[in-house]
Design an enzyme around this catalytic site. Structure first.
Site, mmCIF file in Angstrom:
data_model
loop_
_atom_site.group_PDB
_atom_site.id
_atom_site.type_symbol
_atom_site.label_atom_id
_atom_site.label_comp_id
_atom_site.label_asym_id
_atom_site.label_seq_id
_atom_site.Cartn_x
_atom_site.Cartn_y
_atom_site.Cartn_z
ATOM 1 N N ASN A 12 -18.224 2.017 29.639
ATOM 2 C CA ASN A 12 -17.338 1.739 30.773
ATOM 3 C C ASN A 12 -17.932 0.548 31.516
ATOM 4 O O ASN A 12 -18.907 0.702 32.246
ATOM 5 C CB ASN A 12 -17.265 2.974 31.693
ATOM 6 N N TRP A 13 -17.331 -0.606 31.291
ATOM 7 C CA TRP A 13 -17.890 -1.828 31.883
ATOM 8 C C TRP A 13 -17.684 -1.891 33.397
ATOM 9 O O TRP A 13 -18.274 -2.723 34.065
ATOM 10 C CB TRP A 13 -17.233 -3.057 31.257
ATOM 11 N N LYS A 14 -16.802 -1.043 33.919
ATOM 12 C CA LYS A 14 -16.414 -1.123 35.345
ATOM 13 C C LYS A 14 -15.963 -2.563 35.650
ATOM 14 O O LYS A 14 -15.450 -3.237 34.758
ATOM 15 C CB LYS A 14 -17.565 -0.685 36.248
ATOM 16 N N HIS A 99 -11.694 8.621 36.827
ATOM 17 C CA HIS A 99 -13.103 8.301 37.100
ATOM 18 C C HIS A 99 -13.390 8.573 38.576
ATOM 19 O O HIS A 99 -12.538 8.354 39.434
ATOM 20 C CB HIS A 99 -13.389 6.832 36.752
ATOM 21 N N GLU A 101 -14.947 7.020 40.733
ATOM 22 C CA GLU A 101 -14.778 5.878 41.634
ATOM 23 C C GLU A 101 -13.310 5.703 42.016
ATOM 24 O O GLU A 101 -12.988 5.303 43.135
ATOM 25 C CB GLU A 101 -15.366 4.614 40.983
ATOM 26 N N GLU A 171 -18.909 13.899 34.367
ATOM 27 C CA GLU A 171 -19.718 12.888 35.035
ATOM 28 C C GLU A 171 -20.059 13.370 36.440
ATOM 29 O O GLU A 171 -19.271 13.168 37.380
ATOM 30 C CB GLU A 171 -18.946 11.572 35.134
ATOM 31 N N GLY A 177 -24.585 5.815 38.196
ATOM 32 C CA GLY A 177 -25.144 4.582 38.739
ATOM 33 C C GLY A 177 -26.356 4.798 39.631
ATOM 34 O O GLY A 177 -26.798 3.880 40.322
ATOM 35 N N SER A 215 -25.878 7.879 34.266
ATOM 36 C CA SER A 215 -27.230 7.343 34.043
ATOM 37 C C SER A 215 -27.786 7.683 32.659
ATOM 38 O O SER A 215 -28.977 7.979 32.529
ATOM 39 C CB SER A 215 -28.176 7.819 35.158
ATOM 40 N N GLY A 236 -22.005 3.797 31.608
ATOM 41 C CA GLY A 236 -21.695 2.732 32.566
ATOM 42 C C GLY A 236 -22.669 1.574 32.429
ATOM 43 O O GLY A 236 -22.561 0.750 31.523
ATOM 44 N N GLY A 237 -23.644 1.532 33.324
ATOM 45 C CA GLY A 237 -24.565 0.393 33.393
ATOM 46 C C GLY A 237 -25.167 -0.013 32.056
ATOM 47 O O GLY A 237 -25.236 -1.214 31.736
HETATM 48 C C1 PEP Z 1 -19.739 5.699 34.641
HETATM 49 O O1 PEP Z 1 -19.447 5.059 35.633
HETATM 50 O O2 PEP Z 1 -18.833 6.144 33.911
HETATM 51 C C2 PEP Z 1 -21.154 5.919 34.361
HETATM 52 C C3 PEP Z 1 -21.484 6.902 33.562
HETATM 53 O O3 PEP Z 1 -22.052 5.079 34.961
HETATM 54 P P1 PEP Z 1 -23.653 4.990 34.729
HETATM 55 O O4 PEP Z 1 -23.912 5.194 33.264
HETATM 56 O O5 PEP Z 1 -24.014 3.622 35.193
HETATM 57 O O6 PEP Z 1 -24.255 6.070 35.562
#
Ligand code: PEP
Length: 260
Positions: A12-14, A99, A101, A171, A177, A215, A236-237
């Site tokens: 997930n590049w956001k 999601h 967010e 999640e 994040g 994470s 994500g990241g």
């Molecule tokens: C996400 O936003 O879907 C996610 C899992 O982020 P991260 O891996 O950066 O915690």
């Protein structure tokens, strides 16, 4: 009867990326994915403007692509919205819905998330339905109630056949994040709960892929993916770094799970 469940790892590049940098990342991931065992499926969910680039650079590779949201409406006077059919025009496979967010910053209710999942399915996309509790909810013992209600709202809007075609991502909001992942035991406990909830919808739904997100890094991926009910990850990241993302995909290869 037992069978091996394959693993799915989706990035997930956001709201990250620019054309030039994306090209190197997409090509690198496509190249690296060639070496993965057949039991691992890989996808990346990019910002809407880059769907065409993902299609051009990932077409014919092992890596599928998708969007990070989809409109709850089919078409019409909804300025700024992106319809599922538009995403399908770019041969995308996935759309993330719900999601945290979007739930937090765009006030998306579980009912809206359910409509989005239905729109995605109807257009031929696989919705990746995100559920998760906040830290306050976890600390007050509400995790099962919160994620159960989020999942139930989606299942209520779908037939058994439709529900069998979704992907669910657990999640925990406090792990996204933050660098603070759930432990494999914490994640497995919630995944087992979600698995039972899915199975209650019908036998065809019990084996819906259940991804963990929050994470995930090369250092903790293998341990998470070894858990019985963790079928992969939503990343994500770490999906923005070619080496880290491919290392996580490789860790998934080692942890194909056994389904009852
Ligand atoms: C996400 O936003 O879907 C996610 C899992 O982020 P991260 O891996 O950066 O915690």
């Amino acid at each position: 009867m037992t069978k091996l469940r394959s693993k799915l790892v989706v990035g997930n590049w956001k709201m990250h990326g620019r054309l030039a940098a994306n090209a190197a990342l997409l090509q690198g991931v496509a190249r690296g994915a060639q070496a993965l065992p057949a039991g691992v499926q890989v996808g990346v969910c990019v910002p809407f403007p880059y769907l065409a680039q993902a299609q051009a650079l990932l077409g014919g590779s092992r890596v599928a692509w998708g969007a990070q949201d989809v409109s709850a409406h089919e078409q019409g006077a909804y300025t700024g919205e992106i319809a599922a059919g538009m995403i399908v025009d770019f041969e995308a496979a996935y759309a993330i819905v719900g999601h945290s967010e979007r739930r937090a910053y765009h006030a998306e209710s579980s009912e809206v998330v359910a409509q989005k999942a239905l729109r995605a399915l109807t257009a031929g996309l696989t919705p990746i339905v995100c559920v998760g509790e906040t830290l306050a909810q976890r600390e007050s013992g509400e995790t099962a109630r919160v994620v159960g209600a989020q999942l139930d709202a989606v299942l209520a809007a779908l037939s058994e056949q439709e529900a069998a075609r979704i992907v669910v991502a657990y999640e925990p909001v406090w792990a996204i994040g933050t660098g603070k992942s759930a432990t494999s035991e914490q994640a497995q406990e919630v995944h087992a709960f979600l698995r039972a909830r899915l199975a209650a919808k019908g036998a065809a739904v019990a084996n819906v892929p259940l991804l963990y997100g929050g994470s995930v890094k090369p250092e903790n991926a293998a341990e998470l993916f070894r858990q019985e009910d963790i079928d992969g990850g939503l990343i994500g990241g770490a999906s923005l770094k070619e080496g880290d993302f491919l290392a996580i995909c490789t860790a998934a290869a080692a942890g194909e799970s056994v389904a009852g």
